[in-house]
Design a protein around this motif. Structure first.
Motif, mmCIF file in Angstrom:
data_model
loop_
_atom_site.group_PDB
_atom_site.id
_atom_site.type_symbol
_atom_site.label_atom_id
_atom_site.label_comp_id
_atom_site.label_asym_id
_atom_site.label_seq_id
_atom_site.Cartn_x
_atom_site.Cartn_y
_atom_site.Cartn_z
ATOM 1 N N LEU A 105 12.555 25.982 -45.415
ATOM 2 C CA LEU A 105 13.002 26.765 -44.723
ATOM 3 C C LEU A 105 12.619 26.450 -42.657
ATOM 4 C CD1 LEU A 105 12.979 29.563 -44.532
ATOM 5 C CD2 LEU A 105 10.079 29.638 -44.448
ATOM 6 N N LEU A 106 11.948 25.282 -43.479
ATOM 7 C CA LEU A 106 11.835 24.852 -41.573
ATOM 8 C C LEU A 106 12.475 23.722 -41.113
ATOM 9 C CD1 LEU A 106 8.153 22.793 -42.086
ATOM 10 C CD2 LEU A 106 8.666 24.895 -40.911
ATOM 11 N N LEU A 107 13.797 23.219 -42.796
ATOM 12 C CA LEU A 107 14.607 22.084 -42.231
ATOM 13 C C LEU A 107 15.844 23.447 -41.446
ATOM 14 C CD1 LEU A 107 15.361 20.268 -45.305
ATOM 15 C CD2 LEU A 107 14.836 19.502 -42.556
ATOM 16 N N LEU A 108 16.036 24.962 -42.343
ATOM 17 C CA LEU A 108 16.748 25.604 -41.541
ATOM 18 C C LEU A 108 16.386 26.113 -40.554
ATOM 19 C CD1 LEU A 108 17.364 28.001 -44.961
ATOM 20 C CD2 LEU A 108 19.137 25.778 -44.042
ATOM 21 N N LEU A 109 15.494 26.321 -39.900
ATOM 22 C CA LEU A 109 14.963 26.826 -38.923
ATOM 23 C C LEU A 109 14.697 25.714 -37.375
ATOM 24 C CD1 LEU A 109 12.857 29.489 -39.750
ATOM 25 C CD2 LEU A 109 14.801 29.752 -39.503
ATOM 26 N N ASP A 110 14.813 24.557 -37.935
ATOM 27 C CA ASP A 110 14.897 23.729 -37.086
ATOM 28 C C ASP A 110 16.146 23.339 -36.356
ATOM 29 O OD1 ASP A 110 14.297 21.240 -35.778
ATOM 30 O OD2 ASP A 110 14.036 19.670 -37.155
ATOM 31 N N SER A 111 16.153 23.436 -34.678
ATOM 32 C CA SER A 111 16.965 24.213 -33.939
ATOM 33 C C SER A 111 17.689 21.783 -33.804
ATOM 34 C CB SER A 111 16.397 23.542 -32.445
ATOM 35 O OG SER A 111 15.387 22.603 -32.191
ATOM 36 N N ARG A 112 17.267 20.940 -34.485
ATOM 37 C CA ARG A 112 18.031 20.020 -34.375
ATOM 38 C C ARG A 112 18.545 19.623 -35.959
ATOM 39 N NH1 ARG A 112 12.482 16.088 -35.012
ATOM 40 N NH2 ARG A 112 12.317 18.571 -36.458
ATOM 41 N N SER A 113 18.676 21.196 -36.572
ATOM 42 C CA SER A 113 19.519 21.107 -37.714
ATOM 43 C C SER A 113 21.188 21.197 -37.249
ATOM 44 C CB SER A 113 19.677 22.362 -38.713
ATOM 45 O OG SER A 113 20.332 23.586 -38.290
ATOM 46 N N PRO A 114 22.064 20.492 -38.500
ATOM 47 C CA PRO A 114 23.806 20.177 -37.965
ATOM 48 C C PRO A 114 24.431 21.371 -38.061
ATOM 49 C CG PRO A 114 23.500 19.811 -40.162
ATOM 50 C CD PRO A 114 21.763 19.748 -39.082
ATOM 51 N N ALA A 115 24.083 22.724 -37.867
ATOM 52 C CA ALA A 115 24.396 23.977 -37.801
ATOM 53 C C ALA A 115 24.898 23.874 -36.519
ATOM 54 C CB ALA A 115 23.086 24.945 -38.445
ATOM 55 N N GLY A 116 25.238 24.112 -36.089
ATOM 56 C CA GLY A 116 25.793 24.097 -34.701
ATOM 57 C C GLY A 116 25.523 24.375 -33.201
ATOM 58 N N GLY A 117 24.205 25.107 -33.348
ATOM 59 C CA GLY A 117 23.714 25.764 -31.550
ATOM 60 C C GLY A 117 24.496 25.565 -31.398
ATOM 61 N N HIS A 118 23.688 23.676 -30.705
ATOM 62 C CA HIS A 118 23.383 22.926 -29.194
ATOM 63 C C HIS A 118 24.899 23.398 -28.950
ATOM 64 C CE1 HIS A 118 25.004 20.347 -32.956
ATOM 65 N NE2 HIS A 118 25.846 19.871 -31.816
ATOM 66 N N ASN A 119 26.444 23.363 -29.657
ATOM 67 C CA ASN A 119 27.357 24.323 -28.865
ATOM 68 C C ASN A 119 27.887 25.092 -27.753
ATOM 69 O OD1 ASN A 119 28.083 21.327 -29.850
ATOM 70 N ND2 ASN A 119 29.351 21.920 -32.041
ATOM 71 N N HIS A 120 26.856 26.284 -28.311
ATOM 72 C CA HIS A 120 26.969 27.335 -27.623
ATOM 73 C C HIS A 120 26.198 27.341 -26.646
ATOM 74 C CE1 HIS A 120 29.614 28.978 -29.997
ATOM 75 N NE2 HIS A 120 29.504 27.360 -31.585
ATOM 76 N N SER A 121 25.555 28.580 -25.816
ATOM 77 C CA SER A 121 24.726 28.775 -24.573
ATOM 78 C C SER A 121 24.499 30.368 -24.764
ATOM 79 C CB SER A 121 25.833 28.158 -23.519
ATOM 80 O OG SER A 121 26.726 29.589 -22.912
ATOM 81 N N GLY A 122 25.273 31.259 -25.487
ATOM 82 C CA GLY A 122 24.565 31.808 -25.764
ATOM 83 C C GLY A 122 25.012 33.092 -24.099
ATOM 84 N N LEU A 161 16.734 32.727 -49.588
ATOM 85 C CA LEU A 161 16.815 31.587 -50.535
ATOM 86 C C LEU A 161 15.708 30.392 -50.416
ATOM 87 C CD1 LEU A 161 20.584 30.690 -49.767
ATOM 88 C CD2 LEU A 161 19.814 31.629 -52.058
ATOM 89 N N ALA A 162 14.952 30.716 -49.283
ATOM 90 C CA ALA A 162 14.212 29.160 -48.799
ATOM 91 C C ALA A 162 12.354 30.294 -49.360
ATOM 92 C CB ALA A 162 14.290 28.943 -47.472
ATOM 93 N N GLY A 163 12.580 31.464 -49.403
ATOM 94 C CA GLY A 163 11.516 32.044 -49.673
ATOM 95 C C GLY A 163 10.317 32.703 -48.486
ATOM 96 N N GLY A 164 11.668 33.243 -47.347
ATOM 97 C CA GLY A 164 10.703 33.370 -46.688
ATOM 98 C C GLY A 164 10.969 35.038 -46.516
ATOM 99 N N SER A 165 10.801 35.428 -45.533
ATOM 100 C CA SER A 165 10.305 37.187 -45.218
ATOM 101 C C SER A 165 11.369 38.115 -44.812
ATOM 102 C CB SER A 165 8.676 37.701 -45.093
ATOM 103 O OG SER A 165 8.414 37.548 -44.062
ATOM 104 N N PRO A 166 11.900 39.555 -44.530
ATOM 105 C CA PRO A 166 13.238 39.820 -44.147
ATOM 106 C C PRO A 166 12.376 39.852 -42.220
ATOM 107 C CG PRO A 166 12.736 41.393 -45.236
ATOM 108 C CD PRO A 166 11.618 40.005 -45.860
ATOM 109 N N ASP A 167 11.135 39.613 -41.896
ATOM 110 C CA ASP A 167 9.920 39.429 -40.888
ATOM 111 C C ASP A 167 10.679 38.574 -39.825
ATOM 112 O OD1 ASP A 167 8.297 41.219 -39.325
ATOM 113 O OD2 ASP A 167 7.265 39.130 -38.885
#
Length: 216
Positions: A5-22, A136-142
């Protein structure tokens, strides 16, 4: 909270968020955002509109997992209908695809292909993939809702540091001030349809600019 869960929520993960500015880059380009106070106002507005929607759908996806393909298609269509801008829809699916690839790498036993077969390419919307990943990582909807809500302000805030040369410590202090609103946003259930026409228009405008640092 487990390691996956920590890996999935880490801002440094290679999921591509750093390429977007919202939406921050076009807001700066248009002169709507010039300083830290403007960044805070922008983030607060985003949290109260698209943030509410993203948080609710992430929580719904977390509750739905594993679900059936038809249920995922219906939830994805509901979010699509709440996203008028083609540019925002495309960015959401690009971010969803990056997170989907991360999930496939870190949780290879997850039946992602079968669950999301038939959905518009390249992947379901980002809040749906985020909710599924938290489940999948065992976290809650909240927790899924809080992660989605936080992402709607942390992404543009991070972009503002790069685009305006702001003090990153001051920007993080600003995010800390928004923490109670992030928590309140994550408490929303149902599927709200809060709209942000200005953000939608900015996203479409962003596609017309010749020089841009971020994909959205």
């Amino acid at each position: 909270m487990n390691g996956l869960l920590l890996l999935l929520l880490d801002s440094r993960s290679p999921a591509g968020g750093h390429n977007h500015s919202g939406g921050m880059e076009p807001a700066i380009t248009c002169g709507m955002v010039r300083n830290l106070a403007d960044v805070e106002a922008f983030c607060r507005g985003r949290l109260r509109t698209s943030g509410r929607v993203a948080a609710a759908f992430a929580a719904a996806a977390c509750e739905l997992w594993p679900g059936e393909p038809g249920e995922w298609a219906e939830l994805d269509a509901e979010l699509d209908a709440r996203t008028p801008s083609e540019a925002v829809r495309a960015a959401s699916r690009q971010l969803g695809n990056g997170l989907r690839r991360l999930l496939r790498a870190t949780a290879p036993s997850a039946d992602l292909v079968a669950r999301w077969a038939g959905l518009p390419p390249p992947a379901p919307h980002h809040p749906l993939v985020l909710g599924a990943g938290v489940a999948l990582a065992g976290g809650s909807p909240d927790l899924a809702a809080r992660a989605a809500a936080l992402g709607t302000v942390s992404v543009p805030a991070s972009a503002a540091v790069r685009l305006l040369g702001l003090d990153p410590f001051a920007v993080h202090a600003m995010l800390a001030r928004l923490a109670p609103e992030v928590d309140a946003c994550a408490a929303i259930r149902g599927l709200p349809a809060d709209s942000a026409p200005a953000l939608e228009l900015l996203a479409d405008f962003h596609l017309t600019t010749e020089v841009r640092l971020f994909a959205s």
